[in-house]
Design an enzyme around this catalytic site. Structure first.
Site, PDB file in Angstrom:
ATOM      1  N   TYR A 155      -1.832  -0.288  10.592  1.00  0.00           N
ATOM      2  CA  TYR A 155      -1.962   1.166  10.563  1.00  0.00           C
ATOM      3  C   TYR A 155      -2.195   1.732  11.962  1.00  0.00           C
ATOM      4  O   TYR A 155      -1.550   2.718  12.369  1.00  0.00           O
ATOM      5  CB  TYR A 155      -3.112   1.532   9.631  1.00  0.00           C
ATOM      6  CG  TYR A 155      -3.390   3.002   9.478  1.00  0.00           C
ATOM      7  CD1 TYR A 155      -2.551   3.818   8.728  1.00  0.00           C
ATOM      8  CD2 TYR A 155      -4.533   3.571  10.049  1.00  0.00           C
ATOM      9  CE1 TYR A 155      -2.827   5.169   8.557  1.00  0.00           C
ATOM     10  CE2 TYR A 155      -4.817   4.919   9.886  1.00  0.00           C
ATOM     11  CZ  TYR A 155      -3.960   5.707   9.139  1.00  0.00           C
ATOM     12  OH  TYR A 155      -4.252   7.043   8.982  1.00  0.00           O
ATOM     13  N   LYS A 159       0.341   4.237  13.955  1.00  0.00           N
ATOM     14  CA  LYS A 159      -0.089   5.574  14.345  1.00  0.00           C
ATOM     15  C   LYS A 159      -0.061   5.762  15.860  1.00  0.00           C
ATOM     16  O   LYS A 159       0.236   6.860  16.352  1.00  0.00           O
ATOM     17  CB  LYS A 159      -1.497   5.843  13.796  1.00  0.00           C
ATOM     18  CG  LYS A 159      -1.546   6.030  12.290  1.00  0.00           C
ATOM     19  CD  LYS A 159      -0.644   7.165  11.811  1.00  0.00           C
ATOM     20  CE  LYS A 159      -0.897   7.543  10.359  1.00  0.00           C
ATOM     21  NZ  LYS A 159       0.013   8.619   9.885  1.00  0.00           N
TER      22      LYS A 159
END
Length: 303
Positions: A155, A159
């Site tokens: 993640y 991002k």
């Protein structure tokens, strides 16, 4: 803020932050394409927006590949006539520490967040350039991508990549009057409820209907999903035409501009640096004030 006449796509808008974005854009006058992998969630979201007087259509599709991206942009043009704003919000979590994270855990998250942002933004940019009237790409990042976060290799990497793409595309699309920005939201969602320091406070607020406490809204910059929508609406509007290539944080009572990476300390050695020379000067020279990493623990957790 008046968005009348504009058409926006919000990926992952069947619930949570994405739904709040779609509702806010529709309330400001934009026609909205609601997207989610779950058809029922799409139908409910579209019904909610139209019942409030907005205009919305739904597309059930799993963001990631080119076919889904083309389907979304095609639906926007076919059913609503054009495309002015894309918000890439769709995402999933597969949290594991590094030594327990599988290939599938990594690939699934990167496919939805990073590749999904790329494929949707590419298709949107093609359409916006064809229209010749500019546009807005609003990419959703995360504090995890800015600072790293325990158990979120996939993640955080995705991002961080999204913010890097925003900076790159801001340059590439400038001549077409298409702005590209990354939003770094912090809000009370199903994900933040899993954070031990926040969970009881959020649950108590939901149980009683009382606002989140001031220390959480101000010190931690964490509020409701609706607290994030003002920034989304602003970046979708004509008023933000001069804002591009930025990573902007929002949550609770806080609005923040994230710094871009830059050299913090520099030293020079004639002929270059040997390993021994680096070791000799590191802790008193370039490395004297090392950077922090990770999302800081909440300051008000014990209140």
């Amino acid at each position: 803020m008046d968005l009348t006449g504009k058409v926006a796509i919000v990926t992952g808008s069947g619930r949570g932050l994405g739904l709040a974005y779609a509702e806010a854009l529709a309330a400001a006058g934009a026609a909205v394409v609601v997207n989610d992998v779950d058809q029922e969630a799409v139908d409910v979201a579209v019904a909610k927006i139209t019942a409030a007087g907005g205009r919305a259509v739904g597309v059930a599709a799993a963001v990631g590949g080119t076919a889904a991206a083309d389907h979304l942009i095609g639906a926007s043009v076919r059913e609503l006539g054009r495309l002015d704003v894309l918000i890439t919000n769709a995402g999933i979590l597969r949290d594991r520490v590094l030594w327990k994270m599988s290939d599938e855990d990594f690939d699934d998250v990167v496919n939805v967040h990073l590749r999904g942002t790329f494929t949707c933004a590419r298709a949107a940019a093609v359409r916006m350039r064809e229209q010749g009237t500019g546009g807005r790409l609003i990419l959703v990042g995360s504090p995890a991508g800015q600072r790293g976060n325990f158990g979120q290799t996939n993640y955080a990497a995705a991002k961080a990549g999204i913010v890097a793409m925003a900076r790159t595309w801001a340059m590439e699309l400038a001549k077409a009057d298409i702005t590209v920005n990354a939003v770094i939201p912090v809000a009370a969602t199903e994900m933040t409820k899993t954070i031990p320091a926040f969970a009881p406070v959020i649950e108590e607020s939901e149980r009683t209907g009382e606002p989140l406490p001031g220390w959480l809204r101000r010190d931690e910059g964490l509020g409701t999903v609706e607290d994030v929508t003002g920034l989304i609406t602003y970046l979708a509007s004509d008023d933000s035409k001069g804002v591009t290539g930025q990573a902007i944080g929002v949550g609770g009572d806080r609005l923040a501009l994230w710094a871009h990476p830059k050299e913090k300390a520099v030293a020079y050695a004639d002929g270059g640096w040997s390993a021994e020379a680096i070791a000799e000067q590191w802790h008193t020279g370039v490395g004297a004030e090392p950077e922090t990493y990770g999302i800081p623990a909440p300051k008000g957790a014990g209140r």
